[in-house]
Design a protein around this motif. Structure first.
Motif, PDB file in Angstrom:
ATOM      1  N   ALA A  45      47.778  40.499  28.574  1.00 24.05           N
ATOM      2  CA  ALA A  45      49.153  40.553  29.061  1.00 24.05           C
ATOM      3  C   ALA A  45      49.213  41.118  30.476  1.00 24.05           C
ATOM      4  N   THR A  46      48.385  42.118  30.757  1.00 23.32           N
ATOM      5  CA  THR A  46      48.330  42.673  32.115  1.00 23.32           C
ATOM      6  C   THR A  46      47.810  41.640  33.094  1.00 23.32           C
ATOM      7  N   ALA A  47      46.775  40.895  32.696  1.00 20.06           N
ATOM      8  CA  ALA A  47      46.234  39.858  33.573  1.00 20.06           C
ATOM      9  C   ALA A  47      47.291  38.804  33.894  1.00 20.06           C
ATOM     10  N   GLN A  48      48.088  38.446  32.910  1.00 19.30           N
ATOM     11  CA  GLN A  48      49.137  37.446  33.141  1.00 19.30           C
ATOM     12  C   GLN A  48      50.201  37.968  34.101  1.00 19.30           C
ATOM     13  N   ARG A  49      50.560  39.234  33.970  1.00 16.15           N
ATOM     14  CA  ARG A  49      51.545  39.827  34.894  1.00 16.15           C
ATOM     15  C   ARG A  49      50.998  39.871  36.313  1.00 16.15           C
ATOM     16  N   LEU A  50      49.737  40.275  36.448  1.00 20.90           N
ATOM     17  CA  LEU A  50      49.122  40.352  37.770  1.00 20.90           C
ATOM     18  C   LEU A  50      48.994  38.967  38.406  1.00 20.90           C
ATOM     19  N   TRP A  51      48.719  37.965  37.577  1.00 22.52           N
ATOM     20  CA  TRP A  51      48.620  36.604  38.090  1.00 22.52           C
ATOM     21  C   TRP A  51      49.959  36.152  38.667  1.00 22.52           C
ATOM     22  N   ALA A  52      51.040  36.479  37.990  1.00 23.04           N
ATOM     23  CA  ALA A  52      52.364  36.125  38.504  1.00 23.04           C
ATOM     24  C   ALA A  52      52.627  36.821  39.838  1.00 23.04           C
ATOM     25  N   GLU A  53      52.218  38.078  39.946  1.00 18.54           N
ATOM     26  CA  GLU A  53      52.414  38.810  41.199  1.00 18.54           C
ATOM     27  C   GLU A  53      51.522  38.251  42.304  1.00 18.54           C
ATOM     28  N   ALA A  54      50.262  37.963  41.973  1.00 20.00           N
ATOM     29  CA  ALA A  54      49.324  37.455  42.975  1.00 20.00           C
ATOM     30  C   ALA A  54      49.738  36.090  43.482  1.00 20.00           C
ATOM     31  N   SER A  55      50.303  35.273  42.590  1.00 19.11           N
ATOM     32  CA  SER A  55      50.723  33.922  42.986  1.00 19.11           C
ATOM     33  C   SER A  55      51.852  33.958  44.004  1.00 19.11           C
ATOM     34  N   ALA A  56      52.600  35.064  44.028  1.00 21.14           N
ATOM     35  CA  ALA A  56      53.727  35.178  44.947  1.00 21.14           C
ATOM     36  C   ALA A  56      53.335  35.798  46.289  1.00 21.14           C
ATOM     37  N   LEU A  57      52.067  36.228  46.423  1.00 21.69           N
ATOM     38  CA  LEU A  57      51.631  36.838  47.676  1.00 21.69           C
ATOM     39  C   LEU A  57      51.570  35.804  48.790  1.00 21.69           C
ATOM     40  N   PRO A  58      51.755  36.214  50.042  1.00 23.38           N
ATOM     41  CA  PRO A  58      51.688  35.266  51.158  1.00 23.38           C
ATOM     42  C   PRO A  58      50.282  34.719  51.351  1.00 23.38           C
ATOM     43  N   ALA A  59      50.188  33.611  52.069  1.00 27.32           N
ATOM     44  CA  ALA A  59      48.893  32.960  52.299  1.00 27.32           C
ATOM     45  C   ALA A  59      47.910  33.892  52.988  1.00 27.32           C
ATOM     46  N   SER A  60      48.414  34.838  53.763  1.00 24.45           N
ATOM     47  CA  SER A  60      47.534  35.764  54.481  1.00 24.45           C
ATOM     48  C   SER A  60      46.740  36.664  53.543  1.00 24.45           C
ATOM     49  N   ALA A  61      47.187  36.788  52.281  1.00 25.89           N
ATOM     50  CA  ALA A  61      46.475  37.617  51.308  1.00 25.89           C
ATOM     51  C   ALA A  61      45.287  36.895  50.698  1.00 25.89           C
ATOM     52  N   ARG A  62      45.182  35.605  50.935  1.00 25.70           N
ATOM     53  CA  ARG A  62      44.134  34.796  50.324  1.00 25.70           C
ATOM     54  C   ARG A  62      42.951  34.617  51.261  1.00 25.70           C
ATOM     55  N   ARG A  63      41.802  34.305  50.659  1.00 28.17           N
ATOM     56  CA  ARG A  63      40.605  33.962  51.418  1.00 28.17           C
ATOM     57  C   ARG A  63      40.022  32.690  50.817  1.00 28.17           C
ATOM     58  N   PRO A  64      39.488  31.781  51.647  1.00 28.07           N
ATOM     59  CA  PRO A  64      38.854  30.584  51.096  1.00 28.07           C
ATOM     60  C   PRO A  64      37.671  30.954  50.199  1.00 28.07           C
ATOM     61  N   LEU A  65      37.624  30.361  49.034  1.00 31.58           N
ATOM     62  CA  LEU A  65      36.516  30.604  48.109  1.00 31.58           C
ATOM     63  C   LEU A  65      35.178  30.315  48.777  1.00 31.58           C
ATOM     64  N   ALA A  66      35.133  29.292  49.618  1.00 34.25           N
ATOM     65  CA  ALA A  66      33.886  28.899  50.276  1.00 34.25           C
ATOM     66  C   ALA A  66      33.380  29.957  51.255  1.00 34.25           C
ATOM     67  N   ASP A  67      34.241  30.902  51.658  1.00 40.64           N
ATOM     68  CA  ASP A  67      33.861  31.898  52.660  1.00 40.64           C
ATOM     69  C   ASP A  67      33.427  33.228  52.062  1.00 40.64           C
ATOM     70  N   VAL A  68      33.435  33.348  50.752  1.00 41.21           N
ATOM     71  CA  VAL A  68      33.043  34.604  50.124  1.00 41.21           C
ATOM     72  C   VAL A  68      31.841  34.361  49.207  1.00 41.21           C
ATOM     73  N   GLU A  69      31.146  35.443  48.874  1.00 39.95           N
ATOM     74  CA  GLU A  69      30.000  35.376  47.965  1.00 39.95           C
ATOM     75  C   GLU A  69      30.432  35.873  46.594  1.00 39.95           C
ATOM     76  N   LEU A  70      30.408  34.984  45.603  1.00 42.39           N
ATOM     77  CA  LEU A  70      30.784  35.398  44.259  1.00 42.39           C
ATOM     78  C   LEU A  70      29.723  36.317  43.666  1.00 42.39           C
ATOM     79  N   LEU A  71      30.184  37.380  43.030  1.00 43.02           N
ATOM     80  CA  LEU A  71      29.326  38.305  42.303  1.00 43.02           C
ATOM     81  C   LEU A  71      29.463  38.036  40.814  1.00 43.02           C
ATOM     82  N   ALA A  72      28.660  38.711  40.007  1.00 42.76           N
ATOM     83  CA  ALA A  72      28.875  38.637  38.563  1.00 42.76           C
ATOM     84  C   ALA A  72      30.318  39.031  38.281  1.00 42.76           C
ATOM     85  N   PRO A  73      31.032  38.281  37.443  1.00 37.28           N
ATOM     86  CA  PRO A  73      32.473  38.522  37.289  1.00 37.28           C
ATOM     87  C   PRO A  73      32.820  39.791  36.540  1.00 37.28           C
ATOM     88  N   VAL A  74      31.841  40.447  35.939  1.00 38.65           N
ATOM     89  CA  VAL A  74      32.082  41.692  35.219  1.00 38.65           C
ATOM     90  C   VAL A  74      30.819  42.532  35.299  1.00 38.65           C
TER      91      VAL A  74
END
Length: 326
Positions: A40-69
């Motif tokens: 439920a917390t993840a869903q709330r945060l997703w709604a908030e993150a989706s409303a952030l301006p484009a400047s808050a985002r970074r292209p996936l191709a420009d970052v190095e993914l780490l282990a997700p947990v």
């Protein structure tokens, strides 16, 4: 939702994958804190993150993914009968599944401190039989009204936050020696385990559930672009909620814990094929080989095999007198 961790320059960030971008969690939340709070917390945060301006985002191709947990513990099951048949042929000289395998889903604990990111090279020990293992893993979160202990399958399902791909690297020659002692594996396994590329929340995969509650996802592994193995995850002997429930019996599953399905059949690892082919065909992995794993609905990870790392020599056991007094 897809949950990820990534490195952007010298900074580690955690948040959502929103193709073609990544967007950090609001309020500097972390994957660990989200798992501790639940879906439920993840869903709330997703709604908030989706409303952030484009400047808050970074292209996936420009970052190095780490282990997700960064898991507090990792349990790895052995739930594919076909895998057991093939590996037993290589180890015991005949294809055999012990009667005890059918009684309950067996697992071992492995090292949470050597987790690798989805594109991070693996640096194996000195081995002549380096192998991969293609698996799907669940990531545990908190669930309302539950402490994670002595769960039944229905309660366990509420603790499954999502899924990620697992590659349980194996040095088969080291593993074979260790398991003759009736304990292990240890150094045949604990040098590295790859997780990634992200966590896909469980609801994203509901459409793949069959009538018995198994995930009918196609899983494939390639070495240097050659297809080595392919299977359906639904060929496992127990569905994931039953694995989580069994792990919790007389124990607990905790937020962030990772539970692997065990290696899929039909070439999910080289060890199975070595048993079926009565020899090292296909050959063991070597430095420079590229191992690519794909699980339908989840994603893809690709790892390059790095140089081996020689460890200090280990002394043999001392023969002692077995004296009972001094």
């Amino acid at each position: 939702m897809k949950i990820a961790r990534w490195r952007d320059g010298g900074e580690v960030r955690e948040g959502f994958v929103a193709d073609p971008d990544v967007v950090p969690f609001p309020d500097n939340r972390t994957v660990a804190s989200v798992l501790a709070d639940g879906l439920a917390t993840a869903q709330r945060l997703w709604a908030e993150a989706s409303a952030l301006p484009a400047s808050a985002r970074r292209p996936l191709a420009d970052v190095e993914l780490l282990a997700p947990v960064a898991p507090p513990s990792v349990r790895d099951f052995v739930t594919f009968e076909e895998h057991v048949e093939g590996v037993s042929a290589g180890v015991e000289g005949k294809s055999h599944v012990a009667d005890e395998w059918y009684e309950a889903p067996t697992f071992y604990f492995t090292n949470p401190h050597t987790i690798l990111g989805p594109s991070e090279p693996v640096r194996p020990p000195v081995t002549e039989r380096l192998d991969f293992e293609l698996e799907l893993a669940v990531v545990i979160s908190a669930a309302p009204g539950s402490d994670g202990s002595n769960l039944d399958a229905d309660a366990a399902a509420s603790h499954i936050f999502g899924y990620t791909i697992m590659n349980d690297w194996s040095a088969r020659d080291l593993q074979g020696r260790e398991m003759k002692v009736r304990l292990g594996p240890c150094k045949g396994k604990d040098f590295g385990m790859t997780l990634g590329p992200w966590i896909v929340t469980a609801d994203e995969l509901d459409e793949y559930l069959d009538e018995d509650g198994f995930l009918a996802l196609r899983a494939e592994v390639r070495v240097n672009d050659e297809l080595i193995g392919e299977d359906l995850v639904s060929n496992m002997g127990w569905p994931f909620p039953e694995l989580v429930a069994y792990a919790s019996h007389n124990s607990r599953v905790m937020p962030g814990d990772v539970l692997g399905s065990g290696t899929v059949g039909n070439g999910g690892c080289l060890g199975e094929l070595w048993g079926r082919n009565a020899g090292l065909t296909p050959p063991p992995l070597e430095t420079g080989d590229r191992v690519r794993m794909t699980v339908e609905g989840v994603g893809e990870i690709e790892t390059v095999v790095g140089e081996t790392v020689a460890a200090p020599q280990t002394a043999r056991a001392r023969v002692r007198s077995r004296a009972r007094s001094r």
